[in-house]
Write an enzyme that holds these catalytic residues in place. Structure first.
Site, short mmCIF file in Angstrom:
data_model
loop_
_atom_site.label_atom_id
_atom_site.label_comp_id
_atom_site.label_asym_id
_atom_site.label_seq_id
_atom_site.Cartn_x
_atom_site.Cartn_y
_atom_site.Cartn_z
CG ASP A 297 47.34 60.74 55.53
OD1 ASP A 297 47.25 59.46 55.80
OD2 ASP A 297 47.15 61.57 56.56
CG ASP B 286 32.32 38.58 40.83
OD1 ASP B 286 32.12 39.21 41.80
OD2 ASP B 286 32.30 37.39 40.50
CD GLU C 88 31.69 36.33 46.92
OE1 GLU C 88 32.09 37.48 47.32
OE2 GLU C 88 31.70 35.94 45.99
CB THR D 178 45.07 61.72 59.39
OG1 THR D 178 45.78 60.52 58.71
CG2 THR D 178 46.10 63.03 59.74
CB VAL E 112 35.92 36.26 47.24
CG1 VAL E 112 34.99 35.04 47.41
CG2 VAL E 112 36.11 36.85 48.55
CB THR F 78 45.68 55.74 55.24
OG1 THR F 78 46.04 56.85 55.84
CG2 THR F 78 44.88 55.95 54.14
CB SER G 140 30.25 37.57 43.58
OG SER G 140 31.23 37.75 44.00
CG HIS H 51 36.19 42.18 52.24
ND1 HIS H 51 35.73 41.16 53.37
CD2 HIS H 51 37.15 43.21 52.85
CE1 HIS H 51 36.48 41.30 54.39
NE2 HIS H 51 37.50 42.56 53.98
CG ASP H 52 33.23 42.23 44.34
OD1 ASP H 52 32.76 41.22 44.49
OD2 ASP H 52 33.45 42.99 43.29
#
Length: 712
Positions: free
Chosen positions: A269, A91, A102, A264, A87, A207, A93, A83-84
């Site tokens: 994995d 950095d 954000e 799992t 966008v 996973t 942000s 998610h950093d």
């Protein structure tokens, strides 16, 4: 040997003073970074090799400590990086708080792992102030989270700068929504410079981690009468029905979470790809990977080849971690963002005066004694007085649940080079309670006089709850540097195992005969800890207990103690030797002891005390305490050239792996943490139905150095 250069501070600027500041420490620390010494505009491997050599290790151990306490942390840290980077680029942000940032977008409200980044930054600011960017910490933490969860170790470049822009309007156009079609995802990835192959590989991040029900609840419907309707035909019907049980109709679907991978969930994995083939992808954006002809082949390949997935992941993860990195003026710090914030005040470790003079809860006389011990150990002959100690960096002690004890200490005499062979690395178990000063807990390492190294791995396995705990500690007692290692397997809940983890070794090192009569001190500490735990359980309605398998290293002596069925095995001269005995109720002497105390042993699926408990010795178990004692059996071994390594593990390993097999697997692996992970993965693959926790201690003999956790 590359020397760690420590900047000398007076003791008055060593630790954080207890203050009630109403501001985000994270924002402050992440806003005052990157001056001339980190002005390089390009990324490189070992970017902090000169300015902060232990930076990556500090981040790694912060992640490892947090993940050991909370197995959901790896998934949170990995999602945080996605998610950093997607966008504004990688950095940091995403860390900035406030309206219109954000982080304020609803898609980011459920992000977690921020406290781990904050703890890592706090440690780094103490030892390498104004050096390591938050952007690098976020990337390294995600990298280390994958490794902790069983995934590959990936080398990534560092040198990212922190961005100045964080806008809510930039979020939605740049992130992949769980309902996206293949074409929509391809469009996002193409804009970022990532390939179709990267799309499949990086989707494998699912996973681990979890998702809120409202992220997939539109794929099926349950009406008020309980009638089920499958809306998305690409979703397996039986799996969808199971999801309705976890996300019942009418429930707050924005608060309930479901594991991304039902098989799992906490292990990195290739099960995710196997789930896709079985039409058990949690999101529509998952299912489309198998249903679309453009990506189906790769899904099948990764489902059948975990090593191939790991190799591909290593390459794609590096590409992810360098998306849109800032350089030059794009990465300059915006001081106006924190101009109205209070500054973190660094101060003395709570120095008291008068007869009670102490530093951080440690009496000055002990501080001076420790300084002299370490000075003498490396040939520094000048006695260290209190006056000299005031000019030293002395990192001492930590408060842990109202107890003060010395965990480790390094003294650096200003103006001499005598202490350069001692370096401060491998930070672990960093307490961060708001009601006490923040004190960094350290281990003292020497790469010149290393005697042992150790590593550990712990996983819930196939269980939904975690009752295993472990402890690894290097300490100093009466001039002796000692190693303390333990595995604690709880039953009836985690309370007993967690209590033993936090108290057993503290009780032991405070014992007046710890050095002079170590065996009796161990026995006393076991029984005292058991007694204190039972007192703390007076208001509990459900009985809880725990095994313990511990190893204490004092000089050339290895003392192994245990209660219950966690086990210790050594490799001596290439041979596997059990140095503990599983305490089972059907053993002749154990059965006799139980019956002599008025108890009985009966078969109930296995032999059990009173038909209830499958071990005959344990901490806790109040209702059976008359028969289930905490008296440890203790065995002593000499640490010499024939002793290669020690394995401590819960029965999650020993139920499916023999002593000989475990030793055979560990023997060719020099890194003890890699060895512990290898055993954990093997136990899981063999179908272990229990939590799995393993500590490996490798004795170095005349070997050069060690990779992690080495003690002098």
């Amino acid at each position: 040997m590359e020397k760690l250069k420590l900047q000398i501070y007076s003791i008055q600027t060593l630790c954080l003073r207890k203050k009630k500041y109403k501001f985000s420490l994270l924002i402050f620390l992440c806003s005052i970074i990157f001056f001339s010494k980190t002005s390089c505009s390009t990324l490189s491997f070992n970017f902090y090799g000169l300015s902060c050599p232990s930076a990556e290790l500090m981040v790694k151990n912060t992640v490892r400590s947090a993940s050991s306490m909370d197995p959901t942390i790896p998934g949170k840290l990995l999602r945080l990086l996605f998610h950093d980077c997607f966008v504004e680029g990688c950095d940091a942000s995403i860390l900035l708080e406030g309206n219109g940032t954000e982080r304020s977008d609803p898609a980011n409200k459920s992000l977690g792992g921020f406290s781990v980044i904050e703890n890592a930054k706090r440690v780094l600011e103490i030892f390498c102030p104004f050096t390591v960017s938050c952007a690098d910490i976020v990337a390294l933490a995600a990298r280390d989270a994958v490794e902790f969860a069983g995934g590959p170790n990936v080398q990534i470049p560092t040198g990212r700068k922190d961005g100045r822009i964080s806008l809510i309007t930039n979020v939605r156009p740049n992130i992949v929504d769980t309902s996206f079609t293949m074409d929509q995802m391809i469009n996002i990835f193409t804009i970022k410079g990532l390939s179709l192959d990267d799309l499949v590989i990086l989707s494998g991040a699912h996973t681990i981690g979890s998702a809120h029900c409202n992220a997939f609840s539109d794929r099926f419907r349950v009406d008020t009468n309980g009638n089920f309707t499958l809306i998305d035909p690409s979703l397996d019907k039986a799996y969808a029905i199971e999801l309705t049980k976890q996300c019942p109709a009418g429930a707050a679907t924005s608060t309930i979470t479901v594991k991304n991978d039902p098989q799992t969930p906490q292990l990195f994995d290739n099960q995710y790809f196997k789930d896709l083939i079985q039409h058990k992808g949690l999101f529509q954006s998952d299912s489309v990977l198998f249903n679309d002809v453009r990506t189906k082949k790769r899904v099948v390949e990764f489902a059948n080849d975990q090593d191939g997935f790991f190799r591909s992941w290593s390459q794609s993860f590096v590409r992810l971690s360098v998306l849109g990195v800032k350089s030059g003026e794009d990465g300059e710090t915006d001081f106006s963002r924190v101009g109205s914030q209070s500054f973190v005040r660094l101060s003395m470790l709570g120095v008291k005066s008068g007869e009670d003079e102490e530093v951080g809860g440690i009496p000055w006389i002990m501080v001076i004694k420790r300084c002299n011990f370490f000075a003498k150990d490396i040939g520094f002959s000048e006695p260290i007085t209190r006056t000299l100690a005031m000019s030293l960096i002395c990192v001492v002690g930590a408060r842990w649940e109202n107890s003060s004890y010395v965990l480790g200490m390094c003294c650096w005499w200003e103006g001499t080079g005598h202490f350069e062979n001692y370096i401060l690395t491998d930070l672990f178990h960093i307490p961060s309670y708001p009601e006490i000063p923040y004190i960094v807990v350290l281990r003292l390492l020497s790469f010149q006089n290393g005697k042992f190294s150790y590593g550990y791995s712990s996983s819930p396995g196939k269980r939904s709850s975690m009752e295993d705990f472990y402890e690894t500690r290097i300490d100093g007692v009466d001039g002796e540097v000692v190693g303390l290692f333990g595995v604690f397997d709880g039953h009836g809940g985690a309370r007993a195992a967690e209590y033993v983890k936090h108290n057993l070794f503290s009780n032991l090192i405070r014992h007046p005969k710890f050095i002079s009569d170590t065996k009796s001190a161990i026995a006393d500490a076991y029984n005292h800890t058991d007694s204190e735990f039972l007192k703390s359980e007076n208001n509990q309605h459900k009985d809880a207990g725990s095994t313990a398998s511990t190893a204490i290293l004092v000089g050339d002596r290895l003392l192994v103690a245990n209660v219950g069925d966690s086990r210790a095995v050594i490799c001596r001269g290439g041979t596997a030797i059990a140095v503990s005995r599983d305490h089972k109720p059907d053993q002749t002497d154990e059965r006799q002891r139980i019956e002599d105390a008025g108890g009985f042993v009966m078969w109930a699926g296995t032999w059990r005390v009173g038909g209830v408990l499958a071990v005959s010795r344990a901490f806790g178990d109040r209702l059976l305490k008359q028969y289930v004692v905490a008296d440890p059996e203790i065995q002593e071994e000499k640490v010499d050239g024939s002793l290669e390594f020690l394995i401590l593990a819960s029965d999650g390993l020993w139920d499916v792996v023999t002593n000989e097999e475990a030793v055979s697997m560990v023997k060719p692996i020099q890194d003890p943490e890699d060895a512990a992970k290898r055993l954990m993965q093997e136990a899981y693959q063999r179908g272990s139905a229990d939590n799995i926790t393993i500590v490996v201690v490798r004795f170095l003999g005349n070997q050069e150095g060690s990779s992690r956790g080495t003690s002098a």
